[in-house]
Design a protein around this motif. Sequence first.
Motif, PDB file in Angstrom:
ATOM      1  N   LEU A 115       0.112  -0.766   0.079  1.00  0.00           N
ATOM      2  CA  LEU A 115      -0.534   0.048  -0.109  1.00  0.00           C
ATOM      3  C   LEU A 115       0.911   1.052   0.155  1.00  0.00           C
ATOM      4  O   LEU A 115       1.062   2.421  -0.556  1.00  0.00           O
ATOM      5  CB  LEU A 115      -0.589   0.320   0.949  1.00  0.00           C
ATOM      6  CG  LEU A 115      -2.080  -1.088   1.066  1.00  0.00           C
ATOM      7  CD1 LEU A 115      -2.845  -0.634   2.937  1.00  0.00           C
ATOM      8  CD2 LEU A 115      -3.111  -0.908  -0.264  1.00  0.00           C
ATOM      9  N   VAL A 116       1.926   1.191   0.869  1.00  0.00           N
ATOM     10  CA  VAL A 116       2.776   1.949   1.165  1.00  0.00           C
ATOM     11  C   VAL A 116       3.566   2.636  -0.562  1.00  0.00           C
ATOM     12  O   VAL A 116       4.036   4.050  -0.810  1.00  0.00           O
ATOM     13  CB  VAL A 116       3.806   2.708   2.002  1.00  0.00           C
ATOM     14  CG1 VAL A 116       5.024   3.042   1.638  1.00  0.00           C
ATOM     15  CG2 VAL A 116       3.125   2.773   2.963  1.00  0.00           C
ATOM     16  N   ALA A 117       3.849   1.240  -1.241  1.00  0.00           N
ATOM     17  CA  ALA A 117       5.010   1.595  -2.075  1.00  0.00           C
ATOM     18  C   ALA A 117       4.088   1.670  -3.810  1.00  0.00           C
ATOM     19  O   ALA A 117       4.477   2.863  -5.113  1.00  0.00           O
ATOM     20  CB  ALA A 117       5.711   0.000  -2.147  1.00  0.00           C
ATOM     21  N   LEU A 118       2.431   1.538  -4.121  1.00  0.00           N
ATOM     22  CA  LEU A 118       2.575   0.907  -5.016  1.00  0.00           C
ATOM     23  C   LEU A 118       0.640   1.955  -4.448  1.00  0.00           C
ATOM     24  O   LEU A 118       0.133   2.422  -5.773  1.00  0.00           O
ATOM     25  CB  LEU A 118       1.228  -0.122  -5.680  1.00  0.00           C
ATOM     26  CG  LEU A 118       3.578  -0.862  -5.850  1.00  0.00           C
ATOM     27  CD1 LEU A 118       2.768  -2.360  -5.944  1.00  0.00           C
ATOM     28  CD2 LEU A 118       4.055  -0.161  -6.126  1.00  0.00           C
ATOM     29  N   GLY A 119       0.338   2.465  -4.154  1.00  0.00           N
ATOM     30  CA  GLY A 119      -1.010   3.171  -3.025  1.00  0.00           C
ATOM     31  C   GLY A 119      -1.763   2.214  -3.838  1.00  0.00           C
ATOM     32  O   GLY A 119      -2.829   2.007  -2.571  1.00  0.00           O
ATOM     33  N   GLU A 120      -2.520   1.979  -4.483  1.00  0.00           N
ATOM     34  CA  GLU A 120      -3.582   0.796  -5.318  1.00  0.00           C
ATOM     35  C   GLU A 120      -2.130  -0.330  -5.780  1.00  0.00           C
ATOM     36  O   GLU A 120      -3.200  -0.411  -7.344  1.00  0.00           O
ATOM     37  CB  GLU A 120      -3.860   1.747  -6.512  1.00  0.00           C
ATOM     38  CG  GLU A 120      -5.398   2.956  -6.063  1.00  0.00           C
ATOM     39  CD  GLU A 120      -5.838   3.336  -6.341  1.00  0.00           C
ATOM     40  OE1 GLU A 120      -6.517   2.593  -6.901  1.00  0.00           O
ATOM     41  OE2 GLU A 120      -6.468   4.475  -5.735  1.00  0.00           O
ATOM     42  N   PRO A 121      -2.442  -1.013  -5.127  1.00  0.00           N
ATOM     43  CA  PRO A 121      -1.501  -2.510  -5.177  1.00  0.00           C
ATOM     44  C   PRO A 121      -2.307  -2.870  -6.089  1.00  0.00           C
ATOM     45  O   PRO A 121      -3.798  -3.219  -5.765  1.00  0.00           O
ATOM     46  CB  PRO A 121      -1.384  -3.341  -4.073  1.00  0.00           C
ATOM     47  CG  PRO A 121      -1.398  -2.304  -2.666  1.00  0.00           C
ATOM     48  CD  PRO A 121      -2.287  -0.870  -3.429  1.00  0.00           C
ATOM     49  N   PRO A 122      -2.218  -4.006  -7.203  1.00  0.00           N
ATOM     50  CA  PRO A 122      -3.507  -5.431  -7.763  1.00  0.00           C
ATOM     51  C   PRO A 122      -3.969  -6.122  -6.409  1.00  0.00           C
ATOM     52  O   PRO A 122      -2.774  -6.358  -5.380  1.00  0.00           O
ATOM     53  CB  PRO A 122      -2.763  -5.379  -8.633  1.00  0.00           C
ATOM     54  CG  PRO A 122      -0.967  -5.417  -8.199  1.00  0.00           C
ATOM     55  CD  PRO A 122      -1.290  -4.654  -7.227  1.00  0.00           C
ATOM     56  N   PHE A 123      -5.099  -5.916  -6.273  1.00  0.00           N
ATOM     57  CA  PHE A 123      -5.814  -6.809  -5.490  1.00  0.00           C
ATOM     58  C   PHE A 123      -5.231  -8.637  -5.195  1.00  0.00           C
ATOM     59  O   PHE A 123      -5.165  -9.119  -3.814  1.00  0.00           O
ATOM     60  CB  PHE A 123      -7.391  -7.147  -5.629  1.00  0.00           C
ATOM     61  CG  PHE A 123      -8.440  -7.659  -4.306  1.00  0.00           C
ATOM     62  CD1 PHE A 123      -8.956  -6.883  -3.435  1.00  0.00           C
ATOM     63  CD2 PHE A 123      -9.182  -9.218  -4.385  1.00  0.00           C
ATOM     64  CE1 PHE A 123      -8.725  -7.376  -2.615  1.00  0.00           C
ATOM     65  CE2 PHE A 123      -9.403  -9.210  -3.814  1.00  0.00           C
ATOM     66  CZ  PHE A 123      -9.916  -8.551  -2.376  1.00  0.00           C
ATOM     67  N   TRP A 124      -4.777  -9.165  -6.546  1.00  0.00           N
ATOM     68  CA  TRP A 124      -4.649 -10.200  -5.798  1.00  0.00           C
ATOM     69  C   TRP A 124      -2.786 -10.144  -5.317  1.00  0.00           C
ATOM     70  O   TRP A 124      -2.751 -10.934  -4.140  1.00  0.00           O
ATOM     71  CB  TRP A 124      -4.124 -11.261  -7.306  1.00  0.00           C
ATOM     72  CG  TRP A 124      -2.659 -10.204  -8.365  1.00  0.00           C
ATOM     73  CD1 TRP A 124      -2.784  -9.305  -9.468  1.00  0.00           C
ATOM     74  CD2 TRP A 124      -0.646 -10.568  -8.090  1.00  0.00           C
ATOM     75  NE1 TRP A 124      -1.702  -8.610  -9.210  1.00  0.00           N
ATOM     76  CE2 TRP A 124      -0.298  -9.304  -8.700  1.00  0.00           C
ATOM     77  CE3 TRP A 124      -0.577 -11.158  -7.009  1.00  0.00           C
ATOM     78  CZ2 TRP A 124       1.172  -9.701  -8.648  1.00  0.00           C
ATOM     79  CZ3 TRP A 124       0.448 -11.285  -7.159  1.00  0.00           C
ATOM     80  CH2 TRP A 124       1.803  -9.912  -7.773  1.00  0.00           C
ATOM     81  N   ALA A 125      -2.175  -9.320  -5.264  1.00  0.00           N
ATOM     82  CA  ALA A 125      -1.055  -8.642  -4.313  1.00  0.00           C
ATOM     83  C   ALA A 125      -1.120  -8.889  -2.769  1.00  0.00           C
ATOM     84  O   ALA A 125      -1.062  -9.066  -1.901  1.00  0.00           O
ATOM     85  CB  ALA A 125      -0.392  -7.837  -5.019  1.00  0.00           C
ATOM     86  N   VAL A 126      -2.709  -7.791  -2.695  1.00  0.00           N
ATOM     87  CA  VAL A 126      -3.209  -7.989  -1.352  1.00  0.00           C
ATOM     88  C   VAL A 126      -4.068  -8.792  -0.647  1.00  0.00           C
ATOM     89  O   VAL A 126      -3.846  -9.200   0.347  1.00  0.00           O
ATOM     90  CB  VAL A 126      -3.897  -6.750  -1.339  1.00  0.00           C
ATOM     91  CG1 VAL A 126      -5.259  -6.804   0.228  1.00  0.00           C
ATOM     92  CG2 VAL A 126      -3.928  -5.107  -1.569  1.00  0.00           C
ATOM     93  N   ALA A 127      -4.967  -9.699  -1.535  1.00  0.00           N
ATOM     94  CA  ALA A 127      -5.107 -10.864  -1.217  1.00  0.00           C
ATOM     95  C   ALA A 127      -3.939 -12.268  -0.752  1.00  0.00           C
ATOM     96  O   ALA A 127      -4.135 -13.207   0.024  1.00  0.00           O
ATOM     97  CB  ALA A 127      -6.106 -12.363  -2.198  1.00  0.00           C
ATOM     98  N   THR A 128      -2.960 -11.798  -1.988  1.00  0.00           N
ATOM     99  CA  THR A 128      -1.828 -13.126  -1.480  1.00  0.00           C
ATOM    100  C   THR A 128      -0.809 -12.270   0.618  1.00  0.00           C
ATOM    101  O   THR A 128      -0.888 -13.908   0.836  1.00  0.00           O
ATOM    102  CB  THR A 128      -0.252 -12.460  -2.317  1.00  0.00           C
ATOM    103  OG1 THR A 128      -1.366 -13.275  -3.535  1.00  0.00           O
ATOM    104  CG2 THR A 128       0.429 -13.537  -1.872  1.00  0.00           C
ATOM    105  N   GLY A 129      -1.576 -11.836   0.762  1.00  0.00           N
ATOM    106  CA  GLY A 129      -0.883 -11.347   1.739  1.00  0.00           C
ATOM    107  C   GLY A 129      -1.234 -11.753   2.847  1.00  0.00           C
ATOM    108  O   GLY A 129      -0.849 -12.032   3.905  1.00  0.00           O
ATOM    109  N   LEU A 130      -2.836 -11.085   2.324  1.00  0.00           N
ATOM    110  CA  LEU A 130      -4.114 -11.680   4.287  1.00  0.00           C
ATOM    111  C   LEU A 130      -4.113 -13.792   3.453  1.00  0.00           C
ATOM    112  O   LEU A 130      -4.132 -13.306   5.485  1.00  0.00           O
ATOM    113  CB  LEU A 130      -5.532 -10.883   3.432  1.00  0.00           C
ATOM    114  CG  LEU A 130      -5.115  -9.722   3.639  1.00  0.00           C
ATOM    115  CD1 LEU A 130      -6.663  -8.707   2.671  1.00  0.00           C
ATOM    116  CD2 LEU A 130      -5.276  -8.528   4.649  1.00  0.00           C
ATOM    117  N   LEU A 131      -4.314 -13.897   3.030  1.00  0.00           N
ATOM    118  CA  LEU A 131      -3.722 -15.599   3.080  1.00  0.00           C
ATOM    119  C   LEU A 131      -2.863 -16.249   3.541  1.00  0.00           C
ATOM    120  O   LEU A 131      -3.200 -16.962   4.275  1.00  0.00           O
ATOM    121  CB  LEU A 131      -4.214 -15.894   1.256  1.00  0.00           C
ATOM    122  CG  LEU A 131      -5.544 -15.222   0.838  1.00  0.00           C
ATOM    123  CD1 LEU A 131      -5.276 -15.754  -0.941  1.00  0.00           C
ATOM    124  CD2 LEU A 131      -6.347 -16.608   1.561  1.00  0.00           C
TER     125      LEU A 131
END
Length: 456
Positions: A343-359
């Motif tokens: 979130l800091v680096a990309l502002g609006e990162p692709p959702f798949w990348a966010v989902a990877t961290g949450l998983l």
Amino acid sequence: MSAVFTTLDEQSITRRHRRVLWASGLGIFLDGYDLSIMAIALIVLKDQWHPSSAALGLLGTAALVGALVGGLLGGPIADRFGRKTIYLIDIAAFFFAALLSGFAWDIASLVAFRFLLGLGVGADYPLSSTYMAEFMPKDRRGAVMTWIFGLWMGGAVVSSLVGLALLHTGPDAWRWMLASGALPAILVLWMRRNLPESPRWYLRRGRVADAERVVAWLAPQLSAAERRAALEETAAAMEGARRHSWLDLFGKRYLKLTLYACIPWFMMDVMGYALAIFLPLMLLHLGLKTNEQAVIGNTLFSLAFVIGWIPLALLIDRIGRRRAQIIGFLGDALGLGLVGVLLVALGEPPFWAVATGLLLFQISNSFGPGTTTWIIPTELYPTELRASGHGFATAVSRLGAATSVFLLPTIQATLGEAGLLFLLAGAGGVGVVTTLWLGNEMARESLPESLARKAA
């Protein structure tokens, strides 16, 4: 060590063990069901009542504060008057509170009903875990308690599906969602109606004849003479032992164990409950477009629990609770920290990348502290303190959960999603350090003899 308890510790799992497990574990199912159904109900309720951030925090934390009080009260009552004394009362409280939540007329009334529901959940946590631990064979105790704790996520998944089905039933859909928790509560009440008291508790109270009846029910292969002689010998030894009080949890002998039971669980709930309550809303902020997508995402997130939970159930009695908890906390911190960095680096990162961290967080949590923090307190204390110790740890954990959930909307508004996730990742780091420092391994050890030795 009593020959009777040696036999109980070493016997195979029977249908009577399974009855104890299911009747106890379905109380855990109710907690998972209620927490997740509230997360979905908030999506609908916020559009109808338009609560402020503070009101949203109160709605999310009311049941957690109730669980804090329930844990503090339920554990000592169970140690003083028996596990069965409030084993039905706490679920009855859950039933009525869930039903009344569907009829709430404003935020204050809903907060009150949610608090009452939390009282039942909080009281049931130390009861269910203590009751199971005192019946289970020592070599399978960790595995069977892990399998049963999976019912928490079963409740979460079922409630997500119920919430999805009710999502478009109108502006009052949230009422049906919250009231639906009364249905599984009826099943739990029915299954618990004839359960026996713990034989360990009977013996600690000198009630040999009552303990003998339960042992005969659980291990009918033992002769009556063998049961009676061994139980009387054990009761006589217990009679001469020092009586413990609730304050002993904080004395020199048990303080380190109490810190071990409490601090990691506090940190786990700071992370886990914040995400569990507000994940659907966070998913909308992080890229999903509709309420349906948020609920489906929440359901898939819940299902990911299985990926860590099954390996833990297979390995926990081999690798131990402490090692699994450390591995899990490390994964928690890495997963949440990864999403924060994106979130800091990309502002609006692709959702798949966010989902990877949450998983990564969800899988690590289910392999480690999401399960182990519930099991560990049952194995640290003698019989007369076991429910009290677990109840206090439950209360401390719910303090962490309530604080996190109440402050989350404000922190998110102030620091943004990235700042919030870094704070939650820090809680995972504290969990690693405290488990390394305080950890005491109890895998495959008999509760009475290991506790006397380890706590000395």
